[in-house]
Design an enzyme around this catalytic site. Structure first.
Site, short mmCIF file in Angstrom:
data_model
loop_
_atom_site.label_atom_id
_atom_site.label_comp_id
_atom_site.label_asym_id
_atom_site.label_seq_id
_atom_site.Cartn_x
_atom_site.Cartn_y
_atom_site.Cartn_z
CB THR A 122 -0.92 0.00 1.24
OG1 THR A 122 -1.82 -1.09 1.11
CG2 THR A 122 -1.71 1.29 1.36
CB SER B 27 2.64 -8.05 0.80
OG SER B 27 1.54 -8.04 1.66
CB THR C 201 0.33 -4.11 6.13
OG1 THR C 201 -0.93 -4.10 5.48
CG2 THR C 201 0.92 -2.73 6.18
CG ASP C 202 -2.73 -7.45 3.11
OD1 ASP C 202 -3.06 -6.75 4.09
OD2 ASP C 202 -3.27 -7.35 2.00
N1 ASP Z 1 -2.68 -5.45 0.10
C1 ASP Z 1 -1.63 -4.59 0.61
C2 ASP Z 1 -0.35 -5.40 0.64
O1 ASP Z 1 -0.17 -6.17 1.54
C3 ASP Z 1 -2.00 -4.07 1.95
C4 ASP Z 1 -1.01 -3.12 2.60
O2 ASP Z 1 0.11 -2.94 2.18
O3 ASP Z 1 -1.39 -2.49 3.61
O4 ASP Z 1 0.48 -5.25 -0.22
#
Ligand code: ASP
Length: 333
Positions: A12, A54, A85-86
């Site tokens: 993100t 991710s 973050t995932d």
């Molecule tokens: N879908 C995103 C990822 O994990 C979510 C994030 O980065 O907060 O790449």
């Protein structure tokens, strides 16, 4: 001034809207450019290793990140890895096994909102990550998010939307970051000597979440495709004894095939202990059955992937699994 390498991988923090939802599009240079005060903190170089959500991060990506850190290890004082973050907690665990004994900080960070959103947490997290990466007292694989420094093997994403997305599971935060300063909760002796890098993982590890009434036949199906099985059982841990003990027979089939089964719990805190109940104790002594105890599921998965290429011997697998690494396994003394 310390010399820090930014390794950008997407997430993100690098995302922008597309016709089909957010997707990583910003490059390492754009991310750095949005936090100009980093220039006053340290000397930064950046490289774009990949640019993915991710969700698409897989064990081969973890190997590329570790190899990238290895290539640049001597030239830098610390590393910041921007990441979605995932699956960041899995990557933090994987890097904790792939890079052991690093006296330099290797810091993962990301954000819940894109760096260009008005209410983004990206700029703060990025600055904090660099602050941690150039800190003399911090070392090893760490995750920095929302003002916390968390040990790589203890991190878990516990909120999908709020800024305080990560928690340290059953272990204290290593440090707190506030207004450009660090409060160290834990100060440890830095490892002496050179880090050890590993370059192999076996991705054939499956996690099965037990539900009441599950068909034990699923364990036999998984045996044909996977080399290790992690069972998230109930409470402190155990396996059901319905269906003429088919669960136990299936566990025996795994051990006869020389493949380990790790029993963990689906309860978020305090780990497993198979010896408490009969439903657990009768499984605990079976060959090839290991207990996660205080290790998180993310750590168990990454540790098995790291162990499997090193040995096919269940005794050796068990002893590597039970050796604490980077705070993954905590014991009452
Ligand atoms: N879908 C995103 C990822 O994990 C979510 C994030 O980065 O907060 O790449």
């Amino acid at each position: 001034m310390k010399h820090i390498l930014l390794i950008a991988t997407g997430g993100t923090i690098a995302s922008q809207p597309t016709t089909n939802g957010l997707a990583p599009q910003l490059r390492a240079g754009d991310i750095l450019g949005s936090v100009p005060k980093l220039r006053e903190l340290c000397r930064v170089e950046a490289l774009q290793l990949m640019n993915i959500d991710s969700t698409n991060m897989a064990p081969d990506c973890w190997l590329s990140i570790a190899a990238c850190v290895r290539r640049h290890y001597d030239a830098f004082d610390g590393f910041v890895i921007t990441h979605g973050t995932d699956t960041m907690a899995y990557t933090a665990c994987a890097l904790s096994y792939l890079i052991q004994g690093s006296a330099k900080p290797i810091v993962l960070t990301g954000s819940q909102r894109s760096i260009y959103s008005e209410d983004t947490d990206a700029r703060r997290n990025l600055y904090d990550a660099f602050l941690a990466a150039q800190d003399d007292a911090l070392f090893g694989v760490l995750l920095v998010f929302n003002g916390l420094v968390i040990a790589g093997t203890r991190a878990r994403k516990t909120r999908t939307k709020s800024m305080n997305a990560f928690s340290s599971i059953d272990y204290p935060d290593i440090a707190l970051l506030r207004e450009g300063k660090i409060l160290h909760y834990i100060r440890e002796q830095k490892p002496a000597g050179e880090p050890v890098f590993y370059d192999r993982l076996n991705p054939r590890v499956f996690v099965l979440r037990l539900i009441p009434g599950m068909d034990p036949g699923v364990l036999r199906l998984l045996l044909t495709r996977y080399d290790a099985l992690v069972i998230e059982s109930f409470g402190v841990g155990g396996l059901p004894c319905y269906e003429q003990e088919d669960f136990l027979a299936a566990v025996r089939a795994w051990s006869e095939a020389g493949k380990p089964i790790v029993i963990t719990t689906q309860v978020p805190h305090e780990g497993s202990d198979l010896m408490v109940y009969q439903v657990g104790a009768r499984v605990a002594g079976m060959p090839g059955v290991l207990q996660a105890q205080t290790m998180t599921v993310e750590a168990v998965v990454a540790k098995l992937m790291w162990i499997l290429p090193q040995s096919r011997d269940l005794g050796k697998i068990s002893s590597l699994f039970q050796t604490p690494i980077a705070h993954d396994l905590l014991r009452f003394e």
